[in-house]
Design a protein around this motif. Structure first.
Motif, PDB file in Angstrom:
ATOM      1  N   LYS A   6      53.454  12.149  11.293  1.00  0.00           N
ATOM      2  CA  LYS A   6      53.154  10.935  10.530  1.00  0.00           C
ATOM      3  C   LYS A   6      52.263   9.953  11.289  1.00  0.00           C
ATOM      4  O   LYS A   6      51.893   8.922  10.746  1.00  0.00           O
ATOM      5  N   LEU A   7      51.935  10.243  12.558  1.00  0.00           N
ATOM      6  CA  LEU A   7      51.017   9.381  13.297  1.00  0.00           C
ATOM      7  C   LEU A   7      49.624   9.477  12.686  1.00  0.00           C
ATOM      8  O   LEU A   7      49.272  10.488  12.074  1.00  0.00           O
ATOM      9  N   LYS A   8      48.840   8.441  12.866  1.00  0.00           N
ATOM     10  CA  LYS A   8      47.456   8.441  12.403  1.00  0.00           C
ATOM     11  C   LYS A   8      46.533   8.841  13.545  1.00  0.00           C
ATOM     12  O   LYS A   8      46.902   8.738  14.715  1.00  0.00           O
ATOM     13  N   LYS A   9      45.349   9.285  13.199  1.00  0.00           N
ATOM     14  CA  LYS A   9      44.382   9.731  14.194  1.00  0.00           C
ATOM     15  C   LYS A   9      44.123   8.620  15.215  1.00  0.00           C
ATOM     16  O   LYS A   9      43.883   7.482  14.852  1.00  0.00           O
ATOM     17  N   GLY A  10      44.229   8.966  16.496  1.00  0.00           N
ATOM     18  CA  GLY A  10      43.992   8.018  17.579  1.00  0.00           C
ATOM     19  C   GLY A  10      45.244   7.302  18.067  1.00  0.00           C
ATOM     20  O   GLY A  10      45.209   6.672  19.114  1.00  0.00           O
ATOM     21  N   GLU A  11      46.359   7.393  17.333  1.00  0.00           N
ATOM     22  CA  GLU A  11      47.587   6.732  17.763  1.00  0.00           C
ATOM     23  C   GLU A  11      48.257   7.510  18.888  1.00  0.00           C
ATOM     24  O   GLU A  11      48.163   8.731  18.946  1.00  0.00           O
ATOM     25  N   LYS A  12      48.940   6.773  19.740  1.00  0.00           N
ATOM     26  CA  LYS A  12      49.657   7.390  20.852  1.00  0.00           C
ATOM     27  C   LYS A  12      51.148   7.232  20.644  1.00  0.00           C
ATOM     28  O   LYS A  12      51.604   6.293  19.995  1.00  0.00           O
ATOM     29  N   GLY A  37      59.798  12.632  26.588  1.00  0.00           N
ATOM     30  CA  GLY A  37      59.271  11.636  27.514  1.00  0.00           C
ATOM     31  C   GLY A  37      57.774  11.749  27.730  1.00  0.00           C
ATOM     32  O   GLY A  37      57.162  10.851  28.298  1.00  0.00           O
ATOM     33  N   SER A  38      57.166  12.856  27.299  1.00  0.00           N
ATOM     34  CA  SER A  38      55.713  13.032  27.433  1.00  0.00           C
ATOM     35  C   SER A  38      54.975  12.105  26.481  1.00  0.00           C
ATOM     36  O   SER A  38      55.423  11.845  25.377  1.00  0.00           O
ATOM     37  N   GLU A  39      53.818  11.625  26.925  1.00  0.00           N
ATOM     38  CA  GLU A  39      52.958  10.825  26.057  1.00  0.00           C
ATOM     39  C   GLU A  39      51.934  11.738  25.407  1.00  0.00           C
ATOM     40  O   GLU A  39      51.344  12.593  26.071  1.00  0.00           O
ATOM     41  N   VAL A  40      51.734  11.553  24.104  1.00  0.00           N
ATOM     42  CA  VAL A  40      50.767  12.346  23.357  1.00  0.00           C
ATOM     43  C   VAL A  40      49.862  11.408  22.559  1.00  0.00           C
ATOM     44  O   VAL A  40      50.242  10.288  22.239  1.00  0.00           O
ATOM     45  N   CYS A  41      48.674  11.888  22.256  1.00  0.00           N
ATOM     46  CA  CYS A  41      47.733  11.154  21.421  1.00  0.00           C
ATOM     47  C   CYS A  41      47.277  12.093  20.309  1.00  0.00           C
ATOM     48  O   CYS A  41      46.869  13.228  20.587  1.00  0.00           O
ATOM     49  N   LEU A  42      47.363  11.644  19.069  1.00  0.00           N
ATOM     50  CA  LEU A  42      46.933  12.461  17.936  1.00  0.00           C
ATOM     51  C   LEU A  42      45.414  12.434  17.865  1.00  0.00           C
ATOM     52  O   LEU A  42      44.814  11.381  17.694  1.00  0.00           O
ATOM     53  N   LYS A  43      44.789  13.570  18.023  1.00  0.00           N
ATOM     54  CA  LYS A  43      43.334  13.655  18.053  1.00  0.00           C
ATOM     55  C   LYS A  43      42.724  14.006  16.708  1.00  0.00           C
ATOM     56  O   LYS A  43      41.678  13.501  16.350  1.00  0.00           O
ATOM     57  N   CYS A  44      43.359  14.906  15.971  1.00  0.00           N
ATOM     58  CA  CYS A  44      42.745  15.403  14.743  1.00  0.00           C
ATOM     59  C   CYS A  44      43.822  15.933  13.813  1.00  0.00           C
ATOM     60  O   CYS A  44      44.805  16.511  14.259  1.00  0.00           O
ATOM     61  N   SER A  56      47.846  15.965  25.416  1.00  0.00           N
ATOM     62  CA  SER A  56      48.888  15.610  26.372  1.00  0.00           C
ATOM     63  C   SER A  56      48.482  16.156  27.735  1.00  0.00           C
ATOM     64  O   SER A  56      48.082  17.323  27.840  1.00  0.00           O
ATOM     65  N   CYS A  57      48.564  15.328  28.738  1.00  0.00           N
ATOM     66  CA  CYS A  57      48.221  15.733  30.115  1.00  0.00           C
ATOM     67  C   CYS A  57      46.808  16.298  30.210  1.00  0.00           C
ATOM     68  O   CYS A  57      46.555  17.249  30.950  1.00  0.00           O
ATOM     69  N   GLY A  58      45.873  15.761  29.418  1.00  0.00           N
ATOM     70  CA  GLY A  58      44.483  16.185  29.488  1.00  0.00           C
ATOM     71  C   GLY A  58      44.152  17.465  28.745  1.00  0.00           C
ATOM     72  O   GLY A  58      43.038  17.952  28.822  1.00  0.00           O
ATOM     73  N   GLN A  59      45.097  18.040  28.013  1.00  0.00           N
ATOM     74  CA  GLN A  59      44.813  19.251  27.249  1.00  0.00           C
ATOM     75  C   GLN A  59      45.126  19.030  25.781  1.00  0.00           C
ATOM     76  O   GLN A  59      46.039  18.301  25.434  1.00  0.00           O
ATOM     77  N   CYS A  60      44.329  19.648  24.921  1.00  0.00           N
ATOM     78  CA  CYS A  60      44.544  19.547  23.478  1.00  0.00           C
ATOM     79  C   CYS A  60      45.328  20.759  22.998  1.00  0.00           C
ATOM     80  O   CYS A  60      45.031  21.885  23.384  1.00  0.00           O
TER      81      CYS A  60
END
Length: 76
Positions: A6-12, A37-44, A56-60
């Motif tokens: 449910k996150l939007k593109k670009g949200e962390k 506990g990991s941080e993720v960012c929704l890219k696409c 996450s951690c520099g990998q998609c």
């Protein structure tokens, strides 16, 4: 609390719970470094119910939407 799907593109977000998904998928995510506990960012977000891409951690990583909506995250 919100679901990863449910996150939007670009949200962390920070992963809160991954225990509700299938154990094989959970094992694969853990192997890729996606843990509670990991941080993720929704890219696409792919169209027509396709997978989502998270960083996450520099990998998609691509995750099926049906698994992504079972992962609880906290918005950052």
């Amino acid at each position: 609390m919100i679901l990863l799907g449910k996150l939007k593109k670009g949200e962390k977000g920070r992963i809160l719970h991954i225990s509700s998904i299938d154990h094989l998928v959970r094992r694969r995510l853990l192997d890729l470094g996606i843990t509670e506990g990991s941080e993720v960012c929704l890219k696409c977000v792919m169209p027509f119910g396709g997978p989502i891409m998270v960083e996450s951690c520099g990998q998609c990583i691509g995750i099926r939407r049906k698994e992504a909506i079972q992962i609880e995250v906290e918005r950052l």
